[in-house]
Write a protein that holds these residues in place. Structure first.
Motif, PDB file in Angstrom:
ATOM      1  N   LEU A 182       0.824  -1.218   0.000  1.00 36.81           N
ATOM      2  CA  LEU A 182       0.000   0.000   0.000  1.00 36.81           C
ATOM      3  C   LEU A 182       0.854   1.263   0.000  1.00 36.81           C
ATOM      4  CD1 LEU A 182      -2.869  -0.980   2.464  1.00 36.81           C
ATOM      5  CD2 LEU A 182      -3.013  -0.682  -0.017  1.00 36.81           C
ATOM      6  N   ILE A 183       1.924   1.260   0.778  1.00 37.26           N
ATOM      7  CA  ILE A 183       2.816   2.428   0.813  1.00 37.26           C
ATOM      8  C   ILE A 183       3.484   2.613  -0.549  1.00 37.26           C
ATOM      9  CG2 ILE A 183       4.977   3.306   1.794  1.00 37.26           C
ATOM     10  CD1 ILE A 183       4.041   2.021   4.471  1.00 37.26           C
ATOM     11  N   THR A 184       3.933   1.514  -1.133  1.00 41.17           N
ATOM     12  CA  THR A 184       4.562   1.594  -2.448  1.00 41.17           C
ATOM     13  C   THR A 184       3.557   2.033  -3.513  1.00 41.17           C
ATOM     14  OG1 THR A 184       6.016  -0.198  -1.739  1.00 41.17           O
ATOM     15  CG2 THR A 184       6.030   0.344  -4.067  1.00 41.17           C
ATOM     16  N   ALA A 185       2.316   1.549  -3.417  1.00 40.52           N
ATOM     17  CA  ALA A 185       1.273   1.951  -4.375  1.00 40.52           C
ATOM     18  C   ALA A 185       1.003   3.442  -4.279  1.00 40.52           C
ATOM     19  CB  ALA A 185      -0.008   1.160  -4.120  1.00 40.52           C
ATOM     20  N   ALA A 186       0.937   3.959  -3.070  1.00 39.43           N
ATOM     21  CA  ALA A 186       0.701   5.392  -2.902  1.00 39.43           C
ATOM     22  C   ALA A 186       1.841   6.200  -3.508  1.00 39.43           C
ATOM     23  CB  ALA A 186       0.536   5.721  -1.420  1.00 39.43           C
ATOM     24  N   THR A 187       3.063   5.706  -3.376  1.00 43.33           N
ATOM     25  CA  THR A 187       4.217   6.394  -3.955  1.00 43.33           C
ATOM     26  C   THR A 187       4.141   6.408  -5.476  1.00 43.33           C
ATOM     27  OG1 THR A 187       5.547   5.661  -2.078  1.00 43.33           O
ATOM     28  CG2 THR A 187       6.733   6.433  -4.019  1.00 43.33           C
ATOM     29  N   PHE A 188       3.784   5.272  -6.073  1.00 43.47           N
ATOM     30  CA  PHE A 188       3.697   5.194  -7.533  1.00 43.47           C
ATOM     31  C   PHE A 188       2.508   5.982  -8.086  1.00 43.47           C
ATOM     32  CE2 PHE A 188       6.452   1.355  -7.381  1.00 43.47           C
ATOM     33  CZ  PHE A 188       7.379   1.771  -8.319  1.00 43.47           C
ATOM     34  N   ALA A 189       1.433   6.071  -7.339  1.00 41.53           N
ATOM     35  CA  ALA A 189       0.217   6.719  -7.835  1.00 41.53           C
ATOM     36  C   ALA A 189       0.379   8.229  -7.999  1.00 41.53           C
ATOM     37  CB  ALA A 189      -0.951   6.420  -6.903  1.00 41.53           C
ATOM     38  N   VAL A 190       1.450   8.794  -7.508  1.00 38.98           N
ATOM     39  CA  VAL A 190       1.682  10.233  -7.620  1.00 38.98           C
ATOM     40  C   VAL A 190       1.883  10.650  -9.076  1.00 38.98           C
ATOM     41  CG1 VAL A 190       3.250  12.095  -6.948  1.00 38.98           C
ATOM     42  CG2 VAL A 190       2.578  10.388  -5.283  1.00 38.98           C
ATOM     43  N   THR A 191       2.460   9.771  -9.886  1.00 40.80           N
ATOM     44  CA  THR A 191       2.708  10.111 -11.284  1.00 40.80           C
ATOM     45  C   THR A 191       1.785   9.307 -12.193  1.00 40.80           C
ATOM     46  OG1 THR A 191       4.359   8.397 -11.616  1.00 40.80           O
ATOM     47  CG2 THR A 191       5.142  10.491 -10.759  1.00 40.80           C
ATOM     48  N   ILE A 192       1.529   9.820 -13.354  1.00 39.89           N
ATOM     49  CA  ILE A 192       0.679   9.123 -14.323  1.00 39.89           C
ATOM     50  C   ILE A 192       1.360   7.843 -14.803  1.00 39.89           C
ATOM     51  CG2 ILE A 192      -0.302   9.279 -16.642  1.00 39.89           C
ATOM     52  CD1 ILE A 192      -0.862  12.233 -16.054  1.00 39.89           C
ATOM     53  N   ILE A 193       2.657   7.908 -15.020  1.00 35.85           N
ATOM     54  CA  ILE A 193       3.396   6.732 -15.478  1.00 35.85           C
ATOM     55  C   ILE A 193       3.380   5.627 -14.424  1.00 35.85           C
ATOM     56  CG2 ILE A 193       5.692   5.899 -16.137  1.00 35.85           C
ATOM     57  CD1 ILE A 193       6.161   8.692 -17.356  1.00 35.85           C
ATOM     58  N   GLY A 194       3.321   5.993 -13.157  1.00 36.89           N
ATOM     59  CA  GLY A 194       3.347   5.016 -12.073  1.00 36.89           C
ATOM     60  C   GLY A 194       2.022   4.359 -11.773  1.00 36.89           C
ATOM     61  N   ILE A 195       0.931   4.809 -12.397  1.00 37.61           N
ATOM     62  CA  ILE A 195      -0.394   4.261 -12.075  1.00 37.61           C
ATOM     63  C   ILE A 195      -0.503   2.759 -12.340  1.00 37.61           C
ATOM     64  CG2 ILE A 195      -2.839   4.359 -12.710  1.00 37.61           C
ATOM     65  CD1 ILE A 195      -2.528   7.410 -12.777  1.00 37.61           C
ATOM     66  N   PRO A 196       0.003   2.206 -13.450  1.00 41.46           N
ATOM     67  CA  PRO A 196      -0.075   0.747 -13.619  1.00 41.46           C
ATOM     68  C   PRO A 196       0.673  -0.018 -12.523  1.00 41.46           C
ATOM     69  CG  PRO A 196       0.573   1.783 -15.678  1.00 41.46           C
ATOM     70  CD  PRO A 196       0.571   2.848 -14.633  1.00 41.46           C
ATOM     71  N   PHE A 197       1.774   0.548 -12.062  1.00 40.02           N
ATOM     72  CA  PHE A 197       2.546  -0.092 -11.001  1.00 40.02           C
ATOM     73  C   PHE A 197       1.819   0.026  -9.666  1.00 40.02           C
ATOM     74  CE2 PHE A 197       5.539   1.415 -14.240  1.00 40.02           C
ATOM     75  CZ  PHE A 197       5.998   0.182 -14.679  1.00 40.02           C
ATOM     76  N   ALA A 198       1.168   1.161  -9.434  1.00 42.70           N
ATOM     77  CA  ALA A 198       0.372   1.321  -8.219  1.00 42.70           C
ATOM     78  C   ALA A 198      -0.779   0.315  -8.206  1.00 42.70           C
ATOM     79  CB  ALA A 198      -0.164   2.752  -8.130  1.00 42.70           C
ATOM     80  N   TRP A 199      -1.421   0.134  -9.349  1.00 46.65           N
ATOM     81  CA  TRP A 199      -2.522  -0.826  -9.444  1.00 46.65           C
ATOM     82  C   TRP A 199      -2.027  -2.245  -9.158  1.00 46.65           C
ATOM     83  CZ3 TRP A 199      -7.408  -0.810  -8.872  1.00 46.65           C
ATOM     84  CH2 TRP A 199      -8.176  -1.874  -9.310  1.00 46.65           C
ATOM     85  N   ALA A 200      -0.858  -2.589  -9.677  1.00 47.26           N
ATOM     86  CA  ALA A 200      -0.295  -3.920  -9.418  1.00 47.26           C
ATOM     87  C   ALA A 200      -0.001  -4.095  -7.931  1.00 47.26           C
ATOM     88  CB  ALA A 200       0.981  -4.122 -10.241  1.00 47.26           C
ATOM     89  N   HIS A 201       0.504  -3.058  -7.287  1.00 50.18           N
ATOM     90  CA  HIS A 201       0.758  -3.143  -5.841  1.00 50.18           C
ATOM     91  C   HIS A 201      -0.539  -3.281  -5.050  1.00 50.18           C
ATOM     92  CE1 HIS A 201       5.050  -2.869  -5.228  1.00 50.18           C
ATOM     93  NE2 HIS A 201       5.133  -1.923  -6.147  1.00 50.18           N
ATOM     94  N   LEU A 202      -1.605  -2.629  -5.495  1.00 53.67           N
ATOM     95  CA  LEU A 202      -2.888  -2.774  -4.802  1.00 53.67           C
ATOM     96  C   LEU A 202      -3.418  -4.203  -4.928  1.00 53.67           C
ATOM     97  CD1 LEU A 202      -4.663   0.589  -5.666  1.00 53.67           C
ATOM     98  CD2 LEU A 202      -3.630  -0.106  -3.496  1.00 53.67           C
ATOM     99  N   LYS A 203      -3.263  -4.808  -6.107  1.00 49.31           N
ATOM    100  CA  LYS A 203      -3.661  -6.208  -6.263  1.00 49.31           C
ATOM    101  C   LYS A 203      -2.834  -7.108  -5.356  1.00 49.31           C
ATOM    102  CE  LYS A 203      -3.216  -6.613 -10.705  1.00 49.31           C
ATOM    103  NZ  LYS A 203      -3.217  -7.142 -12.070  1.00 49.31           N
ATOM    104  N   LEU A 204      -1.551  -6.841  -5.274  1.00 50.34           N
ATOM    105  CA  LEU A 204      -0.675  -7.646  -4.425  1.00 50.34           C
ATOM    106  C   LEU A 204      -0.982  -7.431  -2.943  1.00 50.34           C
ATOM    107  CD1 LEU A 204       2.577  -7.214  -6.472  1.00 50.34           C
ATOM    108  CD2 LEU A 204       1.472  -9.392  -5.937  1.00 50.34           C
ATOM    109  N   ALA A 205      -1.427  -6.237  -2.571  1.00 51.02           N
ATOM    110  CA  ALA A 205      -1.810  -5.992  -1.179  1.00 51.02           C
ATOM    111  C   ALA A 205      -3.010  -6.855  -0.799  1.00 51.02           C
ATOM    112  CB  ALA A 205      -2.122  -4.513  -0.961  1.00 51.02           C
ATOM    113  N   GLY A 206      -3.968  -6.987  -1.711  1.00 57.06           N
ATOM    114  CA  GLY A 206      -5.109  -7.855  -1.437  1.00 57.06           C
ATOM    115  C   GLY A 206      -4.704  -9.305  -1.302  1.00 57.06           C
ATOM    116  N   ILE A 207      -3.788  -9.738  -2.134  1.00 62.24           N
ATOM    117  CA  ILE A 207      -3.300 -11.115  -2.054  1.00 62.24           C
ATOM    118  C   ILE A 207      -2.499 -11.317  -0.773  1.00 62.24           C
ATOM    119  CG2 ILE A 207      -1.798 -12.826  -3.159  1.00 62.24           C
ATOM    120  CD1 ILE A 207      -2.559 -11.476  -5.822  1.00 62.24           C
ATOM    121  N   ALA A 208      -1.783 -10.280  -0.344  1.00 63.04           N
ATOM    122  CA  ALA A 208      -0.986 -10.385   0.877  1.00 63.04           C
ATOM    123  C   ALA A 208      -1.862 -10.643   2.099  1.00 63.04           C
ATOM    124  CB  ALA A 208      -0.171  -9.106   1.083  1.00 63.04           C
TER     125      ALA A 208
END
Length: 134
Positions: A97-123
């Motif tokens: 979640l912390i990493t997703a919030a960091t990536f979500a700051v930029t437009i380019i980072g949004i796909p990576f933030a989304w992947a981290h959110l999926k991984l947070a649910g799996i975690a």
């Protein structure tokens, strides 16, 4: 693997995906050290591989994939997931979640933030999941 997935996975690894996969590996090794933790270690090793290269794959419930319930998707899986949540799931999810919030700051980072959110649910609830190609 498609070229886009490969490119995204390479960028993912360079931007911290390897570090999060290492977190999963640490959790798996800690669980494997105790004989009782072996079922959780297996799930953590599988998800560590998924965390290392998440693009081009997805996590699904094993009973939805096979059409049959098993130990990991039944009552024992529920108990196992609750134990996992208390012992390791919350801190892995928090890291994602912390990493997703960091990536979500930029437009380019949004796909990576989304992947981290999926991984947070799996975690939070990994037992009974299987990684399949997307």
């Amino acid at each position: 693997m498609e070229p886009v997935s490969l490119l995204l996975n390479i960028i993912w690894i360079l931007l911290g995906g390897a570090l999060m996969a290492f977190g999963w590996l640490v959790a798996a090794v800690v669980m494997a050290i105790t004989i009782i933790g072996l079922p959780w270690a297996r799930a953590a090793f599988n998800i560590a591989a998924y965390t290392f290269m998440p693009f081009g794959s997805r996590a699904v419930r094993r009973d939805e994939l096979t059409g049959q319930a098993d130990v990991g998707t039944g009552a024992f899986g529920l108990i196992g997931n609750l134990i996992w949540l208390v012992l390791a799931g919350w801190w892995l999810a928090l890291g994602h979640l912390i990493t997703a919030a960091t990536f979500a700051v930029t437009i380019i980072g949004i796909p990576f933030a989304w992947a981290h959110l999926k991984l947070a649910g799996i975690a939070l609830w990994p037992i009974g999941k299987v990684i399949v190609p997307a």
